[in-house]
Design an enzyme around this catalytic site. Sequence first.
Site, PDB file in Angstrom:
ATOM      1  N   THR A  35       0.812  -1.263   0.177  1.00 23.01           N
ATOM      2  CA  THR A  35      -0.082  -0.018  -0.243  1.00 23.01           C
ATOM      3  C   THR A  35       0.793   1.167   0.023  1.00 23.01           C
ATOM      4  O   THR A  35       0.527   2.339  -0.529  1.00 23.01           O
ATOM      5  CB  THR A  35      -1.014   0.144   1.415  1.00 23.01           C
ATOM      6  OG1 THR A  35      -0.194  -0.030   2.353  1.00 23.01           O
ATOM      7  CG2 THR A  35      -1.968  -1.102   1.174  1.00 23.01           C
ATOM      8  N   TYR A 105      10.649 -12.733   4.973  1.00 24.05           N
ATOM      9  CA  TYR A 105      10.040 -11.581   5.859  1.00 24.05           C
ATOM     10  C   TYR A 105      10.519 -11.622   7.281  1.00 24.05           C
ATOM     11  O   TYR A 105      10.663 -12.723   7.877  1.00 24.05           O
ATOM     12  CB  TYR A 105       8.527 -11.620   6.060  1.00 24.05           C
ATOM     13  CG  TYR A 105       8.003 -11.365   4.674  1.00 24.05           C
ATOM     14  CD1 TYR A 105       7.819  -9.780   3.969  1.00 24.05           C
ATOM     15  CD2 TYR A 105       7.740 -12.279   3.420  1.00 24.05           C
ATOM     16  CE1 TYR A 105       6.844  -9.490   2.921  1.00 24.05           C
ATOM     17  CE2 TYR A 105       7.236 -11.851   2.528  1.00 24.05           C
ATOM     18  CZ  TYR A 105       6.741 -10.517   2.005  1.00 24.05           C
ATOM     19  OH  TYR A 105       6.099 -10.209   0.726  1.00 24.05           O
ATOM     20  N   TRP A 106      10.515 -10.504   8.043  1.00 26.72           N
ATOM     21  CA  TRP A 106      10.817 -10.400   9.379  1.00 26.72           C
ATOM     22  C   TRP A 106       9.897  -9.283  10.049  1.00 26.72           C
ATOM     23  O   TRP A 106      10.319  -7.989   9.586  1.00 26.72           O
ATOM     24  CB  TRP A 106      12.361 -10.107   9.760  1.00 26.72           C
ATOM     25  CG  TRP A 106      13.196 -11.182   9.316  1.00 26.72           C
ATOM     26  CD1 TRP A 106      13.609 -12.012  10.183  1.00 26.72           C
ATOM     27  CD2 TRP A 106      13.650 -11.149   7.915  1.00 26.72           C
ATOM     28  NE1 TRP A 106      14.761 -12.730   9.465  1.00 26.72           N
ATOM     29  CE2 TRP A 106      14.657 -12.503   8.008  1.00 26.72           C
ATOM     30  CE3 TRP A 106      13.754 -10.680   6.820  1.00 26.72           C
ATOM     31  CZ2 TRP A 106      15.425 -12.874   7.026  1.00 26.72           C
ATOM     32  CZ3 TRP A 106      14.370 -11.150   5.753  1.00 26.72           C
ATOM     33  CH2 TRP A 106      15.377 -12.164   5.861  1.00 26.72           C
ATOM     34  N   ARG A 107       8.798  -9.548  10.523  1.00 23.45           N
ATOM     35  CA  ARG A 107       7.986  -8.638  11.029  1.00 23.45           C
ATOM     36  C   ARG A 107       7.018  -8.916  12.353  1.00 23.45           C
ATOM     37  O   ARG A 107       6.187  -8.441  12.668  1.00 23.45           O
ATOM     38  CB  ARG A 107       6.855  -8.660   9.791  1.00 23.45           C
ATOM     39  CG  ARG A 107       6.185  -9.618   9.517  1.00 23.45           C
ATOM     40  CD  ARG A 107       4.784  -9.488   8.613  1.00 23.45           C
ATOM     41  NE  ARG A 107       4.501  -8.429   7.574  1.00 23.45           N
ATOM     42  CZ  ARG A 107       4.374  -8.666   6.546  1.00 23.45           C
ATOM     43  NH1 ARG A 107       4.427  -9.978   5.915  1.00 23.45           N
ATOM     44  NH2 ARG A 107       4.111  -7.714   5.523  1.00 23.45           N
ATOM     45  N   ASN A 169      -4.250  -8.830  -3.001  1.00 18.15           N
ATOM     46  CA  ASN A 169      -3.107  -8.954  -2.900  1.00 18.15           C
ATOM     47  C   ASN A 169      -2.665 -10.226  -1.725  1.00 18.15           C
ATOM     48  O   ASN A 169      -2.226 -10.152  -0.714  1.00 18.15           O
ATOM     49  CB  ASN A 169      -2.178  -7.943  -2.310  1.00 18.15           C
ATOM     50  CG  ASN A 169      -0.687  -7.916  -2.553  1.00 18.15           C
ATOM     51  OD1 ASN A 169      -0.251  -8.874  -3.233  1.00 18.15           O
ATOM     52  ND2 ASN A 169      -0.015  -6.886  -2.075  1.00 18.15           N
ATOM     53  N   ARG A 171      -1.693 -13.479   0.395  1.00 18.22           N
ATOM     54  CA  ARG A 171      -0.254 -13.981   0.680  1.00 18.22           C
ATOM     55  C   ARG A 171      -0.664 -15.069   1.962  1.00 18.22           C
ATOM     56  O   ARG A 171      -0.831 -14.723   3.085  1.00 18.22           O
ATOM     57  CB  ARG A 171       0.549 -12.787   1.396  1.00 18.22           C
ATOM     58  CG  ARG A 171       0.863 -11.784   0.419  1.00 18.22           C
ATOM     59  CD  ARG A 171       1.799 -12.387  -0.544  1.00 18.22           C
ATOM     60  NE  ARG A 171       2.187 -11.382  -1.504  1.00 18.22           N
ATOM     61  CZ  ARG A 171       1.640 -11.075  -2.721  1.00 18.22           C
ATOM     62  NH1 ARG A 171       0.651 -11.825  -3.027  1.00 18.22           N
ATOM     63  NH2 ARG A 171       2.103 -10.202  -3.472  1.00 18.22           N
ATOM     64  N   GLY A 231      -0.600 -10.229 -14.813  1.00 20.83           N
ATOM     65  CA  GLY A 231       0.753 -10.124 -15.403  1.00 20.83           C
ATOM     66  C   GLY A 231       0.769  -9.333 -16.389  1.00 20.83           C
ATOM     67  O   GLY A 231       0.335  -8.274 -16.704  1.00 20.83           O
ATOM     68  N   ASP A 233      -0.488 -10.480 -19.408  1.00 18.85           N
ATOM     69  CA  ASP A 233      -1.443 -10.982 -20.117  1.00 18.85           C
ATOM     70  C   ASP A 233      -2.728  -9.745 -19.748  1.00 18.85           C
ATOM     71  O   ASP A 233      -2.675  -8.772 -18.847  1.00 18.85           O
ATOM     72  CB  ASP A 233      -2.354 -12.054 -19.768  1.00 18.85           C
ATOM     73  CG  ASP A 233      -1.589 -13.280 -20.258  1.00 18.85           C
ATOM     74  OD1 ASP A 233      -0.780 -13.388 -20.999  1.00 18.85           O
ATOM     75  OD2 ASP A 233      -1.471 -14.446 -19.353  1.00 18.85           O
ATOM     76  N   ASP A 262       1.308  -3.210  -7.650  1.00 13.80           N
ATOM     77  CA  ASP A 262       1.080  -1.945  -6.876  1.00 13.80           C
ATOM     78  C   ASP A 262       1.004  -0.619  -7.720  1.00 13.80           C
ATOM     79  O   ASP A 262       0.244   0.100  -7.535  1.00 13.80           O
ATOM     80  CB  ASP A 262       2.232  -1.845  -5.685  1.00 13.80           C
ATOM     81  CG  ASP A 262       2.382  -3.276  -4.772  1.00 13.80           C
ATOM     82  OD1 ASP A 262       1.188  -3.811  -4.641  1.00 13.80           O
ATOM     83  OD2 ASP A 262       3.411  -3.217  -4.389  1.00 13.80           O
TER      84      ASP A 262
END
Length: 301
Positions: A35, A105-107, A169, A171, A231, A233, A262
């Site tokens: 975002t 990732y580290w969150r 989005n 995940r 993508g 397409d 994004d």
Amino acid sequence: MSAATRRRIVSIGECMVELSSAGEGLYRKGFAGDTFNTAWYLRRGLGEGWDVAYHTALGTDTTSDEMLAFFTEAGLATDLVRRIPERMPGLYMIHLDGAERSFSYWRDSAAAKLLAADPAQLDAAAASGDAFYFSGITLAILSPDDRQRLLDMLGAARAAGKLVAFDPNIRPRLWPEPDVMRAAMEAGAAVASLCLPSFPDEVAAFGDASPEATARRYLACGTGEVVVKDGSDPALVATEGGFETVAARKVADVIDTTGAGDSFNAGYLAARLDGAEPRQAAERGHELAGEVVRHYGALIR
């Protein structure tokens, strides 16, 4: 233009420390997040009558200070950034395989996980925004109570006639189980007037057979306009009035697809907020995404 006549879009979510390849085994530090990336490109693409604010939470550490300064340098309003002691930004590393990317990732202690925990901050966002943008990642990092609090605010904004845009989005690693994830995606679409899913994500999460199936499912949730990205397409623009495909820009020298979706969202939203029709907006989204994939990292300077 006076401040009283300006309008504002509020982008809601998480910005992280980004480590992207600088070659020879070295990494470059930056700041990015889905975002935030869209807010970054919105600030560059919207007409003069619009301001862009970022609604998130940061720590009080040096990295958070640097990130907040980066927001300001990008031209984003920061009055909706909450500062939380003992917390700090999350971090992710981009791994490239050719032009395709994966992430580590580290969150766990990310301050952004508390971005909807303060009702007063949400009230301020609701009062100050003329349009809103959020994502499935925004929803995923929140506790169930905070997630519902945010959805309630956005639903009220839509009911008041304000644009609410949502990119699922998806995940899966951020969710405790698939059913919770799918329910949250549909809840996000239900409060949104515009939904911007990516077809490969939707196939994996929902088993959709085609972009048309994705569009119909989100329209059935209650959103009024769906743009299914796919993508390189064509994108599918769908409303209750019909469906239309819009070809993507052909790019020969793709080097990194990080931030492509994004930036498409930013191009599309900027065009729609400036009065363009959906087809023109999709063309602008493709144009911007086609430029972004020719650079390393999510943001091009």
